[in-house]
Design a protein around this motif. Structure first.
Motif, PDB file in Angstrom:
ATOM      1  N   ILE A 380       0.876  -1.182   0.000  1.00 15.00           N
ATOM      2  CA  ILE A 380       0.000   0.000   0.000  1.00 15.00           C
ATOM      3  C   ILE A 380       0.909   1.225   0.000  1.00 15.00           C
ATOM      4  CG2 ILE A 380      -1.784   1.275   1.230  1.00 15.00           C
ATOM      5  CD1 ILE A 380      -2.658  -1.369   2.488  1.00 15.00           C
ATOM      6  N   ASN A 381       0.842   2.023  -1.034  1.00 18.20           N
ATOM      7  CA  ASN A 381       1.734   3.165  -1.189  1.00 18.20           C
ATOM      8  C   ASN A 381       1.021   4.489  -0.953  1.00 18.20           C
ATOM      9  OD1 ASN A 381       4.473   2.205  -2.047  1.00 18.20           O
ATOM     10  ND2 ASN A 381       3.266   1.176  -3.621  1.00 18.20           N
ATOM     11  N   PHE A 382       1.839   5.523  -0.671  1.00 21.35           N
ATOM     12  CA  PHE A 382       1.340   6.878  -0.487  1.00 21.35           C
ATOM     13  C   PHE A 382       0.709   7.353  -1.798  1.00 21.35           C
ATOM     14  CE2 PHE A 382       2.272  11.418   0.931  1.00 21.35           C
ATOM     15  CZ  PHE A 382       1.457  11.329   2.042  1.00 21.35           C
ATOM     16  N   PRO A 383      -0.488   7.929  -1.777  1.00 24.04           N
ATOM     17  CA  PRO A 383      -1.180   8.285  -3.025  1.00 24.04           C
ATOM     18  C   PRO A 383      -0.679   9.547  -3.703  1.00 24.04           C
ATOM     19  CG  PRO A 383      -2.539   8.887  -1.162  1.00 24.04           C
ATOM     20  CD  PRO A 383      -1.333   8.188  -0.600  1.00 24.04           C
ATOM     21  N   PHE A 384       0.396  10.157  -3.176  1.00 20.63           N
ATOM     22  CA  PHE A 384       0.920  11.392  -3.761  1.00 20.63           C
ATOM     23  C   PHE A 384       2.350  11.180  -4.249  1.00 20.63           C
ATOM     24  CE2 PHE A 384      -1.865  12.373  -0.177  1.00 20.63           C
ATOM     25  CZ  PHE A 384      -2.868  13.075  -0.822  1.00 20.63           C
ATOM     26  N   ASN A 385       2.720  11.872  -5.323  1.00 20.72           N
ATOM     27  CA  ASN A 385       4.107  11.869  -5.778  1.00 20.72           C
ATOM     28  C   ASN A 385       4.381  13.152  -6.565  1.00 20.72           C
ATOM     29  OD1 ASN A 385       2.982  11.429  -8.340  1.00 20.72           O
ATOM     30  ND2 ASN A 385       3.498   9.265  -8.378  1.00 20.72           N
ATOM     31  N   ASP A 386       5.478  13.161  -7.331  1.00 17.78           N
ATOM     32  CA  ASP A 386       5.894  14.377  -8.043  1.00 17.78           C
ATOM     33  C   ASP A 386       5.745  14.232  -9.553  1.00 17.78           C
ATOM     34  OD1 ASP A 386       7.813  12.463  -8.386  1.00 17.78           O
ATOM     35  OD2 ASP A 386       9.524  13.779  -7.999  1.00 17.78           O
TER      36      ASP A 386
END
Length: 645
Positions: A380-386
């Motif tokens: 389960i990963n963080f739903p935000f990135n760059d």
């Protein structure tokens, strides 16, 4: 980050107990552990202003009336004539230098300085470096000390022009890449800016004249540099999160005061370059703030809270230079709510519709169980990135400015998971993730899977590697067993893949599968990596029908087929499958015997046919009639014989 509780208490007029102080810190959102008078904090990435004694005291000011500013040197300082060129003013708009020369021996460290090293078990280095380390702990602003006697030449801050060998002050040699931000002396790199200085200009125990640098670097420029070169740098940790861009002179004057507490100062010289001076402001609306918070806090109380945190009240609230995370009224509402306490806001009943449990078979549930049973791990990963995708949704008040957009795919996150594990010598990696993806076009549910390394760790599969065939076969099996549908594939291309195929069901594109490129992975491990990502919104699993069990006995017939070659077997399978569907009495047919002798060119396949009815016992006559039709149909295939006929 570790903070000595007693040193934090010294900032307050109304000194609370350490246990009460701990509770207030939790209320303000500063997670920590307290052990033997030492706070060990996990400060969120957007609160770089709290990475110090001063920052935490400022956050607690509303409760305990903190004396935030420590004594500084207030006299006028002679101007420093320094042969320095700042060639990257956009990346380092504010920078100051202080030259200090002392005479004689230094005095034993005063309690505030000695306790820092003793309580936190930090090794001392030399007089000037020790003060620099303590000052970063006290104020949150890193400084760097150059031995002034070694600084003869053209001093500059610039982008590295070519790959350069660099010996850090820890005597570790690294190779600095082109275009990294560095300090140079006569063109030679002497410091990796914002991260770590070099051995060639480092201070020692015999250093009496020092050049102290204090700067504000654009956080994005320092981000990841320490990890890139595997350096443990407290300075980089602070610069990445943002420091007070107007605080350099005050910090250096505090530096002088600490020197003055411990040594005789012979000379002082100072120079400063400030290009970034404008602070932000946010429109103030007390009614709107209360709507966001969800309770009524009078305007006087709102302003008192904001003022205690360093904000200047007016029609617009002026944001202090140390708060780079404040951009809008929602951020002000969060500041007020932290001080009031989330637990102190009256709760309101929330009416939610009751949703009946869905008892239908779920593709996601079936697929998840299948993958876990085959050795995969769900992440389960963080739903935000760059990401730079135009369809990505930008978050107004991100927790981390480096993760300010909603991700538009899962593969990039899984790639990061895989590389992390590869770098820790994991040689069999099988990950998958289910998640909703939010874009400007709407919401979609995705499944992504990534594999690399060995198939498994057992004697049969240890030397077999996860490859494209494995991944494609796995995907086909999932759809065949859950939905009884066949996938089709067509070649496509992408810069992130060495090769890629589009996945389709009945002509509809549902995703992609392929081998990820090394440029996209950025991994030191050369083992190939394969991945697929599909949209599962439109996938539905057929409902299972109840088939009653017959009370009547079954009858069986066995038939042995001789085949001229293996290719004929596929045609035989199709013929028999067709007959199973044609006769209600024929329940199933399956291979129960297989004999292949390549030397004698003998190939035999034994089939067993099961006959059964739910209303009566099948008769021999009925079975014989069906078998005659099956034999006639199968013997029409050229190259097949039935033994005994």
């Amino acid at each position: 980050m570790k903070i000595i509780a007693q040193q934090l208490l010294e900032y307050f007029k109304n000194k609370p107990k350490v246990s009460e102080l701990s509770e207030r810190l939790f209320q303000l959102g500063h997670e920590h552990e307290l052990n033997k008078g030492i706070f060990d904090f996990e400060i969120t990435p957007n609160r770089g202003d709290c990475l110090s004694l001063k920052g935490l005291a400022r956050d607690l000011n509303y409760f305990y009336k903190a004396e935030i500013e420590k004594p500084i040197f207030t006299k006028k300082i002679q101007k420093l004539n320094l042969n320095f060129k700042n060639k990257t003013k956009d990346l380092c708009p504010n920078i100051s230098f202080l030259e200090v020369e002392i005479v004689g021996k230094t005095k034993p460290y005063k309690n505030y300085l000695e306790n820092y090293f003793k309580s936190l078990k930090i090794n001392k280095n030399n007089f000037f470096t020790d003060i620099s380390n303590y000052l970063a702990y006290e104020s949150g602003q890193p400084t760097h000390c150059f031995d002034a006697e070694k600084m003869n030449g053209i001093f500059a801050l610039e982008k590295n022009k070519k790959k350069s060998k660099f010996l850090t002050l820890l005597n570790e040699e690294i190779e600095i890449e082109k275009n990294d931000l560095v300090f140079t002396l006569d063109g030679k790199v002497i410091s990796l800016a914002g991260v770590m200085g070099g051995a060639s200009t480092a201070c020692g125990k015999n250093t009496y004249k020092v050049l102290i640098e204090c700067a504000y670097f654009k956080p994005e420029e320092i981000l990841g540099q320490a990890r890139k070169y595997n350096l443990n740098s407290e300075a980089a940790y602070k610069f990445e999160r943002g420091v007070d861009f107007l605080g350099q002179e005050n910090v250096l004057r505090r530096f002088i005061k600490i020197i003055d507490d411990h040594a005789e100062i012979k000379s002082l010289k100072f120079i400063s370059e400030n290009k970034k001076n404008n602070t932000k402001s946010v429109p103030y609306d007390s009614k709107k703030l209360n709507e966001i918070i969800g309770c009524d806090i009078n305007e006087k109380e709102q302003k008192a809270i904001l003022s205690s945190l360093g904000f200047i009240n007016g029609k617009k609230v002026a944001v202090p230079a140390h708060r780079s995370d404040i951009d809008q009224i929602n951020d002000l509402a969060e500041e007020i709510t932290r001080v009031v306490g989330y637990n102190n806001i009256p709760s309101k009943a929330l009416k939610l519709p009751v949703k009946a449990k869905n008892l239908n078979r779920s593709f996601e549930l079936i697929c998840r169980n299948y993958l876990v049973n085959n050795g995969f791990f769900e992440v389960i990963n963080f739903p935000f990135n760059d990401n730079n995708d135009e369809s990505a949704i930008v978050v107004d008040n991100p927790l981390d400015k480096q993760r300010a957009k909603m991700r538009v795919c899962l593969t990039k996150s899984l790639k990061d998971n895989l590389v992390y594990n590869q770098n820790r010598q994991k040689d069999s990696i099988k990950f998958f993730e289910f998640s909703d993806i939010y874009t400007k076009l709407g919401v979609s549910r995705k499944l992504s899977l990534i594999v690399s390394g060995r198939i498994n760790k057992n004697h049969k599969e240890f030397n077999s590697m996860l490859d494209y065939g494995y991944l494609k076969g796995l995907l086909k099996t999932i759809f065949n067993e859950t939905m009884n549908v066949a996938l089709t594939f067509s070649s496509s291309s992408s810069e992130n893949y060495d090769f890629r195929e589009t996945i389709m069901i009945k002509g509809t594109n549902i995703g992609r599968i392929g081998k990820l490129s090394k440029n996209f992975l950025k991994s030191k491990v050369k083992t190939p990596v394969y991945s697929f990502e599909i949209d599962i919104d439109s996938l539905s699993v057929p409902s299972q029908r109840y088939i009653g069990i017959s009370d009547y006995p079954a009858s069986y017939r066995d038939m042995s087929y001789s085949l001229e070659n293996l290719d004929i077997l596929k045609n035989l399978e199709k013929k028999i499958e067709k007959n199973v569907k044609s006769f209600k009495l024929l329940q199933e047919a399956f291979v129960f015997d297989y004999f292949d002798n390549k030397k004698l060119n003998i190939l035999k396949v034994g089939y067993r046919f099961k006959f059964q009815s739910s209303t009566k016992s099948p008769t021999d006559r009925e079975i014989d009639e069906i078998m005659k039709k099956i034999n006639k149909d199968t013997l029409s295939i050229k190259g097949i014989k039935i033994e005994g006929l």
